[in-house]
Each structure stands twice: as C-alpha cells, then as structure tokens.
Design a protein around this motif. Structure first.
Motif, PDB file in Angstrom:
ATOM      1  N   LEU A  75       0.820  -1.214   0.000  1.00  0.00           N
ATOM      2  CA  LEU A  75       0.000   0.000   0.000  1.00  0.00           C
ATOM      3  C   LEU A  75       0.852   1.262   0.000  1.00  0.00           C
ATOM      4  O   LEU A  75       0.521   2.241  -0.675  1.00  0.00           O
ATOM      5  CB  LEU A  75      -0.926   0.000   1.219  1.00  0.00           C
ATOM      6  N   GLY A  76       1.954   1.255   0.733  1.00  0.00           N
ATOM      7  CA  GLY A  76       2.695   2.494   0.937  1.00  0.00           C
ATOM      8  C   GLY A  76       4.015   2.625   0.216  1.00  0.00           C
ATOM      9  O   GLY A  76       4.657   3.680   0.316  1.00  0.00           O
ATOM     10  N   PHE A  77       4.439   1.605  -0.557  1.00  0.00           N
ATOM     11  CA  PHE A  77       5.789   1.658  -1.116  1.00  0.00           C
ATOM     12  C   PHE A  77       5.966   2.769  -2.152  1.00  0.00           C
ATOM     13  O   PHE A  77       7.082   3.236  -2.389  1.00  0.00           O
ATOM     14  CB  PHE A  77       6.163   0.300  -1.739  1.00  0.00           C
ATOM     15  N   ASP A  78       4.877   3.214  -2.795  1.00  0.00           N
ATOM     16  CA  ASP A  78       5.014   4.262  -3.813  1.00  0.00           C
ATOM     17  C   ASP A  78       4.416   5.593  -3.367  1.00  0.00           C
ATOM     18  O   ASP A  78       4.146   6.459  -4.202  1.00  0.00           O
ATOM     19  CB  ASP A  78       4.367   3.806  -5.122  1.00  0.00           C
ATOM     20  N   ALA A  79       4.213   5.761  -2.086  1.00  0.00           N
ATOM     21  CA  ALA A  79       3.568   6.981  -1.583  1.00  0.00           C
ATOM     22  C   ALA A  79       4.313   8.242  -2.001  1.00  0.00           C
ATOM     23  O   ALA A  79       3.709   9.227  -2.437  1.00  0.00           O
ATOM     24  CB  ALA A  79       3.454   6.918  -0.063  1.00  0.00           C
ATOM     25  N   VAL A 165      13.340   6.614   0.380  1.00  0.00           N
ATOM     26  CA  VAL A 165      14.728   6.258   0.098  1.00  0.00           C
ATOM     27  C   VAL A 165      14.918   5.817  -1.358  1.00  0.00           C
ATOM     28  O   VAL A 165      15.929   6.149  -1.991  1.00  0.00           O
ATOM     29  CB  VAL A 165      15.196   5.142   1.053  1.00  0.00           C
ATOM     30  N   ALA A 166      13.951   5.082  -1.913  1.00  0.00           N
ATOM     31  CA  ALA A 166      14.093   4.510  -3.251  1.00  0.00           C
ATOM     32  C   ALA A 166      14.100   5.588  -4.323  1.00  0.00           C
ATOM     33  O   ALA A 166      13.455   6.631  -4.185  1.00  0.00           O
ATOM     34  CB  ALA A 166      12.962   3.515  -3.514  1.00  0.00           C
ATOM     35  N   ARG A 167      14.813   5.322  -5.411  1.00  0.00           N
ATOM     36  CA  ARG A 167      14.917   6.272  -6.512  1.00  0.00           C
ATOM     37  C   ARG A 167      13.770   6.122  -7.514  1.00  0.00           C
ATOM     38  O   ARG A 167      13.479   7.063  -8.253  1.00  0.00           O
ATOM     39  CB  ARG A 167      16.251   6.101  -7.226  1.00  0.00           C
ATOM     40  N   ASP A 168      13.179   4.940  -7.592  1.00  0.00           N
ATOM     41  CA  ASP A 168      12.067   4.731  -8.519  1.00  0.00           C
ATOM     42  C   ASP A 168      11.138   3.672  -7.952  1.00  0.00           C
ATOM     43  O   ASP A 168      11.462   3.004  -6.958  1.00  0.00           O
ATOM     44  CB  ASP A 168      12.566   4.327  -9.914  1.00  0.00           C
ATOM     45  N   ARG A 169       9.972   3.493  -8.578  1.00  0.00           N
ATOM     46  CA  ARG A 169       8.958   2.571  -8.070  1.00  0.00           C
ATOM     47  C   ARG A 169       9.425   1.129  -8.138  1.00  0.00           C
ATOM     48  O   ARG A 169       9.057   0.309  -7.294  1.00  0.00           O
ATOM     49  CB  ARG A 169       7.651   2.732  -8.849  1.00  0.00           C
ATOM     50  N   THR A 170      10.218   0.797  -9.143  1.00  0.00           N
ATOM     51  CA  THR A 170      10.700  -0.578  -9.266  1.00  0.00           C
ATOM     52  C   THR A 170      11.575  -0.953  -8.079  1.00  0.00           C
ATOM     53  O   THR A 170      11.415  -2.026  -7.482  1.00  0.00           O
ATOM     54  CB  THR A 170      11.492  -0.750 -10.576  1.00  0.00           C
ATOM     55  N   ARG A 171      12.499  -0.072  -7.727  1.00  0.00           N
ATOM     56  CA  ARG A 171      13.357  -0.346  -6.572  1.00  0.00           C
ATOM     57  C   ARG A 171      12.557  -0.311  -5.278  1.00  0.00           C
ATOM     58  O   ARG A 171      12.821  -1.093  -4.361  1.00  0.00           O
ATOM     59  CB  ARG A 171      14.492   0.674  -6.522  1.00  0.00           C
ATOM     60  N   ALA A 172      11.587   0.581  -5.212  1.00  0.00           N
ATOM     61  CA  ALA A 172      10.762   0.660  -4.004  1.00  0.00           C
ATOM     62  C   ALA A 172       9.966  -0.630  -3.799  1.00  0.00           C
ATOM     63  O   ALA A 172       9.863  -1.136  -2.676  1.00  0.00           O
ATOM     64  CB  ALA A 172       9.817   1.857  -4.095  1.00  0.00           C
ATOM     65  N   SER A 173       9.399  -1.157  -4.877  1.00  0.00           N
ATOM     66  CA  SER A 173       8.643  -2.416  -4.753  1.00  0.00           C
ATOM     67  C   SER A 173       9.562  -3.568  -4.373  1.00  0.00           C
ATOM     68  O   SER A 173       9.190  -4.438  -3.578  1.00  0.00           O
ATOM     69  CB  SER A 173       7.920  -2.716  -6.063  1.00  0.00           C
ATOM     70  N   GLY A 174      10.771  -3.579  -4.944  1.00  0.00           N
ATOM     71  CA  GLY A 174      11.734  -4.628  -4.574  1.00  0.00           C
ATOM     72  C   GLY A 174      12.133  -4.544  -3.117  1.00  0.00           C
ATOM     73  O   GLY A 174      12.227  -5.563  -2.421  1.00  0.00           O
ATOM     74  N   LEU A 175      12.354  -3.319  -2.628  1.00  0.00           N
ATOM     75  CA  LEU A 175      12.692  -3.137  -1.219  1.00  0.00           C
ATOM     76  C   LEU A 175      11.534  -3.550  -0.313  1.00  0.00           C
ATOM     77  O   LEU A 175      11.750  -4.116   0.768  1.00  0.00           O
ATOM     78  CB  LEU A 175      13.064  -1.681  -0.958  1.00  0.00           C
ATOM     79  N   ALA A 176      10.301  -3.278  -0.748  1.00  0.00           N
ATOM     80  CA  ALA A 176       9.131  -3.646   0.049  1.00  0.00           C
ATOM     81  C   ALA A 176       9.018  -5.166   0.185  1.00  0.00           C
ATOM     82  O   ALA A 176       8.768  -5.688   1.280  1.00  0.00           O
ATOM     83  CB  ALA A 176       7.864  -3.073  -0.580  1.00  0.00           C
TER      84      ALA A 176
END
Length: 271
Positions: A75-79, A165-176
C-alpha cells in the motif's frame, strides 16, 4: 506545521482508496480468511466449526503476521516515489505545504484506509462470532484487532520510509518485498540459527530482547501473552521473559515502530 494541510492530503489519499474500492477489497479478504480459519481451522483434527476464541485468535495470529505486513508494504511503497516519478512531487512542494506536512498527510490517509479495511473485515467476524463468546472473549478479540492495526501501521511506516529512500517505483517495490521476507520469514530463522548454532549459549534475556527489533515478533508476543491457551501453542512463550509480557510495554514498542521510520523518512525526504 499546519494541520489543515495535513488533513487535506490525508483526505485525498483516503478518498482515492475508497474510489478504487481498495478498502472494500481488503476488508473482504480479511473477513473471508478470518471466517474460514474460525470455522475450519481445526478440520485437520476432525473438528469443524467454532471451538473457542483462544484457538481462533491463535490461528488468526498466523494469518495476520503473513498478510497484514504484505498489504501494508504494498500500500505504501510508492507513496512518495510514485509522486516523484509522475513529476508531481516538485509541483506539490511548490505549493504552500512543507515536506513534513506532505509526508504526514500521505501516511495518515493511507493509515485511515488500512485501518478501515482491517476493522471492517475483523468486525464482520466479531459480529458473527458474538453469540459464541463471552465478555472476556470479546475483550481479547478487540485487543487482537487493535494490535493488528498497530502491526499494519508499523509496516506502513516502514513502507513510507522505503518510498522516500528509493529512486524509482521498481526499486521501491523490490525493497518492500525484501522487507516482508526479512521481517516475516528471515529474521526468526536467523535468531533460531544463532540459538541452535551457539548451543543455547545466548538463549537468555539478551537474546529475547532482540525480538523487539521485529514488529511481527512484537505482535506475536502481544497475543501470545494475552491468553493462557494461546501461550501453549507457541514455543516462543517458553523463551520470552515475563517482562516482555506486559501489553502496555509491547504496545509502546509498536508505537515506536510507527514513529521511528517516519522520523527517518522526514530526515531523508528530498524532492
């Protein structure tokens, strides 16, 4: 910091989740899975139907530990990073709103959506089980619901931090996804590996205090110590000292897990 700005952003986030029926979908998921566990959780033992609120909560704890962190992280990784990729973050910050107000508004709106979905789903289960439980059982089930909300808010806070912290949504989803694997699956395996590998040398209070570094374990402790029957179903109860069995103290730890990632997110938040 202006409360009105925060509430405006929070209201938009919440309305967006209502409009795309996210809240309804997640509430239905919680309700269906909880009802299945409540009535068919003992089928492997040849028993079908509701048995006791203690057994039901013990089964729901396992469901919540796997499901709620995943939903909160997704829910929050791309906020924040989502706004940055769409090019709307700079526009938002050019308006009379600070980074802290935007961050808190995003978090509060998502928190309201997540809380509404969980309370709605578990509320349906509580209403259906109400004729089968007494006041004591109702008290424990409400406590379970509130601790589930705290768990969701803690992982949502982690998701917002990852989004900053993430630079883009792809990295953010991977980190999540990586965060979900670490806190839900890997962390306890590492602790168990250290315990077994050292022959129990560090199986004292110092080892068990490390469980506070995982909000999923804090949630488990909260519910393990809430009911006598639930304690016997988890080997964790045999190694956790009574000092960690205080619901108020564990609730405070959960609140710290909500606040600390948000503080880090504010510190790292850059347009």
């Amino acid at each position: 910091m202006q409360v009105r700005q925060i509430l405006t952003v929070a209201g938009k986030e919440f309305r967006d989740r209502i409009r795309n029926r996210w809240v309804l979908a997640v509430a239905m998921v919680f309700a269906v899975f909880s009802l299945v566990i409540a009535y068919f959780g003992s089928a492997q033992q040849g028993v079908v139907g509701f048995r006791s609120i203690e057994i039901t909560i013990a089964s729901l704890v396992s469901l919540v530990i796997y499901l709620i962190p995943l939903i909160a992280l997704l829910l929050g990784f791309d906020a924040i990073v989502g706004e940055r990729e769409r090019g709307s973050l700079d526009l938002l910050l050019s308006m009379p709103i600070t980074r802290l107000e935007l961050l808190l508004g995003k978090y509060l709106g998502l928190s309201a959506a997540l809380t509404a979905s969980m309370l709605g789903g578990f509320g349906v289960v509580m209403a259906l089980l109400f004729p089968h439980i007494d006041s004591r059982g109702l008290y424990h089930f409400v406590g379970f619901m509130l601790s589930s909300v705290l768990l969701g808010l803690a992982f949502l806070s982690v998701a917002v931090l990852l989004s900053v912290v993430a630079r883009d949504r792809t990295r953010a989803s991977g980190l999540a996804i990586a965060a979900w694997f670490f806190f839900v699956l890997v962390f306890d395996l590492l602790m168990l590996g250290v315990l077994v590998g050292t022959g129990g040398k560090y199986a004292g209070d110092a080892f068990t205090w490390l469980l506070l570094l995982n909000p999923a374990d804090v949630f488990r402790i909260l519910n393990v110590f809430s009911l006598e029957d639930v304690r016997t179903l988890y080997g964790l109860a045999s190694i956790v000292p009574p000092a960690l069995g205080d619901p108020a103290a564990m609730g405070g730890v959960m609140v710290a897990w909500i606040v600390f990632p948000l503080v880090l997110a504010k510190w790292r938040f850059k347009p």
